[in-house]
Write a protein that holds these residues in place. Structure first.
Motif, PDB file in Angstrom:
ATOM      1  N   TYR A 177      -7.972  94.653  40.823  1.00  0.00           N
ATOM      2  CA  TYR A 177      -8.744  95.389  39.823  1.00  0.00           C
ATOM      3  C   TYR A 177      -8.197  96.794  39.538  1.00  0.00           C
ATOM      4  CZ  TYR A 177     -12.042  91.629  40.753  1.00  0.00           C
ATOM      5  OH  TYR A 177     -12.614  90.388  40.912  1.00  0.00           O
ATOM      6  N   GLY A 178      -7.239  97.249  40.351  1.00  0.00           N
ATOM      7  CA  GLY A 178      -6.593  98.523  40.061  1.00  0.00           C
ATOM      8  C   GLY A 178      -7.341  99.752  40.524  1.00  0.00           C
ATOM      9  N   ARG A 179      -8.512  99.578  41.130  1.00  0.00           N
ATOM     10  CA  ARG A 179      -9.270 100.750  41.565  1.00  0.00           C
ATOM     11  C   ARG A 179     -10.361 100.344  42.549  1.00  0.00           C
ATOM     12  NH1 ARG A 179     -10.504 103.626  37.061  1.00  0.00           N
ATOM     13  NH2 ARG A 179     -12.150 104.728  38.157  1.00  0.00           N
ATOM     14  N   ILE A 180     -10.833 101.317  43.308  1.00  0.00           N
ATOM     15  CA  ILE A 180     -12.039 101.131  44.135  1.00  0.00           C
ATOM     16  C   ILE A 180     -12.900 102.367  43.895  1.00  0.00           C
ATOM     17  CG2 ILE A 180     -13.009 100.918  46.459  1.00  0.00           C
ATOM     18  CD1 ILE A 180     -10.372  99.667  47.356  1.00  0.00           C
ATOM     19  N   GLY A 199      -7.602 104.036  48.195  1.00  0.00           N
ATOM     20  CA  GLY A 199      -7.727 103.832  46.757  1.00  0.00           C
ATOM     21  C   GLY A 199      -8.440 104.988  46.073  1.00  0.00           C
ATOM     22  N   MET A 200      -9.418 105.571  46.763  1.00  0.00           N
ATOM     23  CA  MET A 200     -10.230 106.625  46.136  1.00  0.00           C
ATOM     24  C   MET A 200      -9.486 107.959  46.056  1.00  0.00           C
ATOM     25  SD  MET A 200     -13.910 105.851  47.927  1.00  0.00           S
ATOM     26  CE  MET A 200     -14.868 104.374  47.541  1.00  0.00           C
ATOM     27  N   LEU A 201      -8.682 108.256  47.053  1.00  0.00           N
ATOM     28  CA  LEU A 201      -7.997 109.558  47.065  1.00  0.00           C
ATOM     29  C   LEU A 201      -7.078 109.742  45.859  1.00  0.00           C
ATOM     30  CD1 LEU A 201      -7.229 110.045  50.875  1.00  0.00           C
ATOM     31  CD2 LEU A 201      -8.621 111.537  49.444  1.00  0.00           C
ATOM     32  N   PRO A 202      -6.243 108.747  45.523  1.00  0.00           N
ATOM     33  CA  PRO A 202      -5.406 108.937  44.340  1.00  0.00           C
ATOM     34  C   PRO A 202      -6.227 109.082  43.054  1.00  0.00           C
ATOM     35  CG  PRO A 202      -4.535 107.162  45.688  1.00  0.00           C
ATOM     36  CD  PRO A 202      -5.884 107.514  46.235  1.00  0.00           C
TER      37      PRO A 202
END
Lengths: 253, 136
Positions: A87-90, A134-137
């Protein structure tokens, strides 16, 4: 001007829910799907609920599920990476998975103690670390840890469970300070007694006693808890972090 | 290897420019803290971005993150993940994960001979915090 979190609402948000096959986890998964989030959940085995959701979404556009041993850190990290690739993100994580070993501490088997610490605490730490990758970027994200009112007040027979749930509060408070500057929020929900698999063993007398000691005069429902989880994940809670909120009808113990 | 270095410098520059938009380029020998103004959380973001791009995490087991002081140190750490001149790791990749296939036990030659330096992540910060907590 829109905040980063508000502007993200244009894109479908992706949430990971640990232990999303039964009880509270199932209710949270259903609620987040109803609110048009993409939900990725895992559990050890499929339940009719999971089978039904998978059948309703054969292209895995809104619901992804995997069979994962929640006590395996590598499996947890692999699951988070799969979600990122897919999905490309969290955007959100709900650390819901838990096991309750009921009994006096002195009578409890070593294996039951280890299982609770591993499943309720260590797994949450490892999964949180994996999701932060995933969240940091992204510079955004919201995490909700499902604690318990037993972490806030004592109760016989659940000392290890309470210890793991209290530890989640420590994790929440320190991690909120650590990752807040990166735009990531983390909060705790502490449910009181609510109708679920875990309270299924209560007798009618026990349930009546709990209701009498609850100012709102009833046990909670999984929906009561899921509503707060959604609120904390949503942009409506954009300035709320490091908090522990009880959903217990004012239970006085 | 050139591409790897360029990728790392580009990611470092991205994060640096969020704080200091006037900076137009970073060099491998610049100090992440002293020269580029980064903090430990910035390094965590750089590593997370690189893990998404490169699909490896040398800091899971292979390299001490406290040894990272410059973009060049980052390049050396990631180069270990892609190096092919060392012994294959036993069962290293039984997961699907980006843990470096090399030295899954963390006993790389570099780790054996080079103790972690006080780097960005803040042994100093952690010591200060520990002192603060003890004095409360």
């Amino acid at each position: 001007m829109k905040t980063k979190e508000e502007s993200m609402t244009a894109e479908r948000q992706v949430a990971i829910v640990s232990g999303g096959s039964r009880g509270l986890g199932r209710a949270i998964v259903a609620d987040l799907l109803r609110r048009d989030m993409i939900v990725a959940a895992f559990s050890r085995s499929k339940t009719p609920f999971i089978e039904q959701r998978l059948a309703a979404d054969p292209r895995v556009e809104s619901f992804h599920w995997a069979s994962i041993d929640g006590s395996d850190p590598q499996a947890l990290a692999g699951f988070a990476r799969d979600v990122l690739r897919r999905y490309g993100r969290i955007d959100a994580l709900v650390n819901n998975m838990a096991t309750l070993g009921d009994g006096l501490l002195t009578m409890m088997r070593d294996a039951d103690i280890h299982a609770q610490v591993s499943m309720n605490l260590e797994s949450a730490i490892f999964l949180t670390r994996a999701c932060l990758k995933g969240m940091l970027p992204q510079g955004s994200g919201s995490i909700v840890n499902i604690s318990s009112v037993n972490a806030l007040r004592g109760q016989t027979g659940v000392s290890v469970y309470s210890a793991t749930k209290a530890a989640l509060i420590g994790l929440t408070k320190s991690l909120a300070v650590e990752v807040g500057p990166a735009g990531i929020r983390i909060n705790c929900v502490a449910p009181g007694y609510f109708d679920s698999d875990m309270t299924g063993g209560f007798t009618d007398d026990q349930r009546a006693r709990i209701a009498r000691r609850t100012p709102l005069r009833r046990l909670g429902t999984v929906e009561d808890v899921a509503n707060l989880v959604w609120f904390l994940l949503s942009p409506e809670a954009a300035f709320i972090t490091a908090q522990v909120i009880a959903v217990d009808g004012g239970f006085v113990g | 290897m050139e591409n790897l270095n360029e990728t790392i410098l580009a990611v470092v520059l991205d994060v640096v420019r969020e704080k200091s938009p006037e900076i137009e380029a970073v060099r491998p020998d610049q100090m992440l803290v002293e020269d580029l103004g980064l903090r430990s959380l910035d390094l965590a973001r750089i590593i997370a971005k690189l893990e998404m791009k490169l699909d490896v995490d040398p800091f899971a087991e292979l390299v001490a993150v406290t040894s990272i002081r410059t973009p060049g140190d980052l390049s050396a750490a990631y180069a270990k993940c892609f190096s092919t001149d060392e012994e294959p790791a036993p069962e290293a990749s039984k997961g699907t994960g980006p843990i470096c296939a090399k030295h899954p036990s963390g006993r790389s030659a570099a780790n054996r001979t080079r103790p972690p330096r006080a780097g960005l992540a803040s042994q100093r910060e952690l010591r200060q915090k520990a002192r603060g907590e003890q004095s409360q």
